[in-house]
Motif scaffolding. Sequence first.
Motif: not given
Length: 186
Positions: A82-109
Amino acid sequence: MKKIILTMAAVFAVSFANAQDKEKSTGSQTAKGKWLIEANTGFGAIQGASTFIGYSSQGDLKAMSIGGEAGYFVMDNLAIKLGLGYNSFDNGIADASGFAYKVGAKYYIMGNIPVQVDYTGASGDLYEGGINGDDTPSYLGLQAGYAIFLGENVSVEPGLRYNMSMNDDFTEDDQFQLCVGFALHF
């Protein structure tokens, strides 16, 4: 001459025994019941949803991402993450933010070649009438690399990642990224 040969044989025997112990412990970091805590850096443009640590500046657009992931090994070499992240963007006119989530599987060969598949999505004011309108990003991610274990509890995992956009209304662009992960194994 006999002492030199005996000394060399002793050094060889100790080295061989040490290598055998190391070989036995290889993979113990990825054994069933272990935990994984991971932070990744990503090189390339920050897409709309990210759990890695990164900063990108392209013209007026500045993007920042910070996040982490955790996993539990449900069997030897296979972790559910599981993963969580915070993202922030600014395009010079407006800025905004959001949260990201991730669900997955990792296998070590073979205990040291991590292969990961995951789903990443996002929410927040960035996607609710923000810079990107009302569309939310979602990606199917595929990642592979090589785990360099620096002892029993730490690994460095350089790799390549491919993010395939699952929401064409947000973006049709898929991305390749070079990643370097830092993981703690407990």
